[in-house]
Design a protein around this motif. Sequence first.
Motif, PDB file in Angstrom:
ATOM      1  N   ALA A 188      13.722  -1.170  25.375  1.00 66.23           N
ATOM      2  CA  ALA A 188      13.551  -2.389  24.577  1.00 66.23           C
ATOM      3  C   ALA A 188      14.429  -2.352  23.333  1.00 66.23           C
ATOM      4  CB  ALA A 188      12.086  -2.551  24.195  1.00 66.23           C
ATOM      5  N   LYS A 189      14.466  -1.222  22.657  1.00 67.18           N
ATOM      6  CA  LYS A 189      15.270  -1.116  21.438  1.00 67.18           C
ATOM      7  C   LYS A 189      16.761  -1.208  21.757  1.00 67.18           C
ATOM      8  CE  LYS A 189      11.967   1.495  18.643  1.00 67.18           C
ATOM      9  NZ  LYS A 189      11.713   2.743  17.894  1.00 67.18           N
ATOM     10  N   LEU A 190      17.182  -0.566  22.826  1.00 67.02           N
ATOM     11  CA  LEU A 190      18.586  -0.631  23.234  1.00 67.02           C
ATOM     12  C   LEU A 190      18.997  -2.075  23.503  1.00 67.02           C
ATOM     13  CD1 LEU A 190      21.177   0.915  24.069  1.00 67.02           C
ATOM     14  CD2 LEU A 190      20.211   1.072  26.377  1.00 67.02           C
ATOM     15  N   ALA A 223       7.797  -1.853  33.110  1.00 68.72           N
ATOM     16  CA  ALA A 223       9.083  -2.373  33.599  1.00 68.72           C
ATOM     17  C   ALA A 223       8.943  -3.772  34.190  1.00 68.72           C
ATOM     18  CB  ALA A 223       9.667  -1.432  34.652  1.00 68.72           C
ATOM     19  N   LEU A 224       7.817  -4.052  34.828  1.00 66.66           N
ATOM     20  CA  LEU A 224       7.581  -5.368  35.408  1.00 66.66           C
ATOM     21  C   LEU A 224       6.658  -6.204  34.533  1.00 66.66           C
ATOM     22  CD1 LEU A 224       7.208  -4.434  39.185  1.00 66.66           C
ATOM     23  CD2 LEU A 224       9.235  -5.270  37.971  1.00 66.66           C
ATOM     24  N   GLY A 225       6.439  -5.757  33.302  1.00 69.49           N
ATOM     25  CA  GLY A 225       5.608  -6.476  32.347  1.00 69.49           C
ATOM     26  C   GLY A 225       6.425  -6.894  31.142  1.00 69.49           C
ATOM     27  N   MET A 226       6.054  -6.405  29.955  1.00 63.83           N
ATOM     28  CA  MET A 226       6.728  -6.794  28.720  1.00 63.83           C
ATOM     29  C   MET A 226       8.211  -6.408  28.707  1.00 63.83           C
ATOM     30  SD  MET A 226       4.720  -8.509  26.775  1.00 63.83           S
ATOM     31  CE  MET A 226       5.494  -8.388  25.170  1.00 63.83           C
ATOM     32  N   ASN A 227       8.583  -5.378  29.452  1.00 65.01           N
ATOM     33  CA  ASN A 227       9.972  -4.913  29.437  1.00 65.01           C
ATOM     34  C   ASN A 227      10.834  -5.552  30.529  1.00 65.01           C
ATOM     35  OD1 ASN A 227      11.520  -3.194  27.717  1.00 65.01           O
ATOM     36  ND2 ASN A 227       9.933  -1.641  27.907  1.00 65.01           N
ATOM     37  N   PHE A 228      10.244  -6.407  31.346  1.00 67.94           N
ATOM     38  CA  PHE A 228      10.991  -6.988  32.467  1.00 67.94           C
ATOM     39  C   PHE A 228      12.231  -7.751  31.969  1.00 67.94           C
ATOM     40  CE2 PHE A 228      10.386  -9.479  36.707  1.00 67.94           C
ATOM     41  CZ  PHE A 228      11.384  -8.712  37.292  1.00 67.94           C
ATOM     42  N   LYS A 229      12.066  -8.509  30.891  1.00 69.82           N
ATOM     43  CA  LYS A 229      13.188  -9.288  30.349  1.00 69.82           C
ATOM     44  C   LYS A 229      14.286  -8.365  29.807  1.00 69.82           C
ATOM     45  CE  LYS A 229      10.903 -10.026  25.838  1.00 69.82           C
ATOM     46  NZ  LYS A 229       9.713  -9.211  26.164  1.00 69.82           N
ATOM     47  N   ASN A 230      13.886  -7.248  29.206  1.00 67.58           N
ATOM     48  CA  ASN A 230      14.873  -6.305  28.681  1.00 67.58           C
ATOM     49  C   ASN A 230      15.624  -5.619  29.808  1.00 67.58           C
ATOM     50  OD1 ASN A 230      14.064  -6.794  25.969  1.00 67.58           O
ATOM     51  ND2 ASN A 230      12.328  -5.431  26.280  1.00 67.58           N
ATOM     52  N   LEU A 231      14.893  -5.267  30.852  1.00 67.51           N
ATOM     53  CA  LEU A 231      15.500  -4.669  32.030  1.00 67.51           C
ATOM     54  C   LEU A 231      16.543  -5.619  32.636  1.00 67.51           C
ATOM     55  CD1 LEU A 231      15.505  -2.352  34.144  1.00 67.51           C
ATOM     56  CD2 LEU A 231      13.641  -3.548  35.289  1.00 67.51           C
ATOM     57  N   GLY A 232      16.150  -6.892  32.772  1.00 71.54           N
ATOM     58  CA  GLY A 232      17.062  -7.873  33.341  1.00 71.54           C
ATOM     59  C   GLY A 232      18.299  -8.084  32.492  1.00 71.54           C
ATOM     60  N   GLN A 233      18.118  -8.108  31.187  1.00 72.83           N
ATOM     61  CA  GLN A 233      19.274  -8.324  30.303  1.00 72.83           C
ATOM     62  C   GLN A 233      20.239  -7.144  30.355  1.00 72.83           C
ATOM     63  OE1 GLN A 233      18.415 -10.143  26.518  1.00 72.83           O
ATOM     64  NE2 GLN A 233      20.139  -9.122  25.518  1.00 72.83           N
ATOM     65  N   LEU A 234      19.700  -5.940  30.367  1.00 74.09           N
ATOM     66  CA  LEU A 234      20.571  -4.761  30.424  1.00 74.09           C
ATOM     67  C   LEU A 234      21.257  -4.634  31.778  1.00 74.09           C
ATOM     68  CD1 LEU A 234      18.426  -2.191  28.439  1.00 74.09           C
ATOM     69  CD2 LEU A 234      20.662  -3.099  27.776  1.00 74.09           C
ATOM     70  N   MET A 235      20.601  -5.111  32.834  1.00 71.52           N
ATOM     71  CA  MET A 235      21.240  -5.098  34.152  1.00 71.52           C
ATOM     72  C   MET A 235      22.496  -5.964  34.161  1.00 71.52           C
ATOM     73  SD  MET A 235      19.607  -3.323  36.645  1.00 71.52           S
ATOM     74  CE  MET A 235      19.905  -4.193  38.170  1.00 71.52           C
TER      75      MET A 235
END
Length: 199
Positions: free
Chosen positions: A102-104, A136-148
């Motif tokens: 999330a921080k990254l 990863a599939l909760g609050m961090n899902f959007k961060n995961l998608g953006q970094l992808m």
Amino acid sequence: MEHNTPSQIQLGFAITGSFCTYSKILGVLRQMATQNYNIIPIFSENGSQLDTRFHKAGEFVKQVEDITKNKGIFTIPDAEPIGPKGYLDALVIAPCTGNTLAKLCNGITDSTVLMAAKAHLRNEKPLIISISTNDALGMNFKNLGQLMNTKNVYFVPFGQDNYKKKANSMIAHVEYIPETIDAALKGKQIQPVIRSPFD
């Protein structure tokens, strides 16, 4: 850096606080230490200082340094020169917690690992992320998608580790770290990224 030759891949290996994965990370490091890498370990503050039911911090740090034959990087000031000196060919964050993810994603640089990532990315070289997060599939899902979808960022293939009890949790298949690095150095994301759930 201590033990390197010009032909070796200069690899930063950053470790954050997903303590339950440390045994697997040690196994990957042992394997990679026999290959064409000069591995520079980088530790988050929690990873290098907190004793847990999985490992004593000091013992874990010593194991990593013994395997890699390099002294670790432990502070933000020591990680910052990765940028101007540009001595890494690639940087892996393994494990990468949801907090670090999330921080990254949001440009926050308040730890040694995050400074290493920021410094390394300025050189437009591959950053490889090996996730381990319960959200990863909760609050961090959007961060995961953006970094992808972020330039020079690559992911070790990952899957749900316990979809019955922790439906939002995902963890990387760390055995694919070397293959992911090889592909990233050629500008390619290893595929498929999403693998079958863990048993």
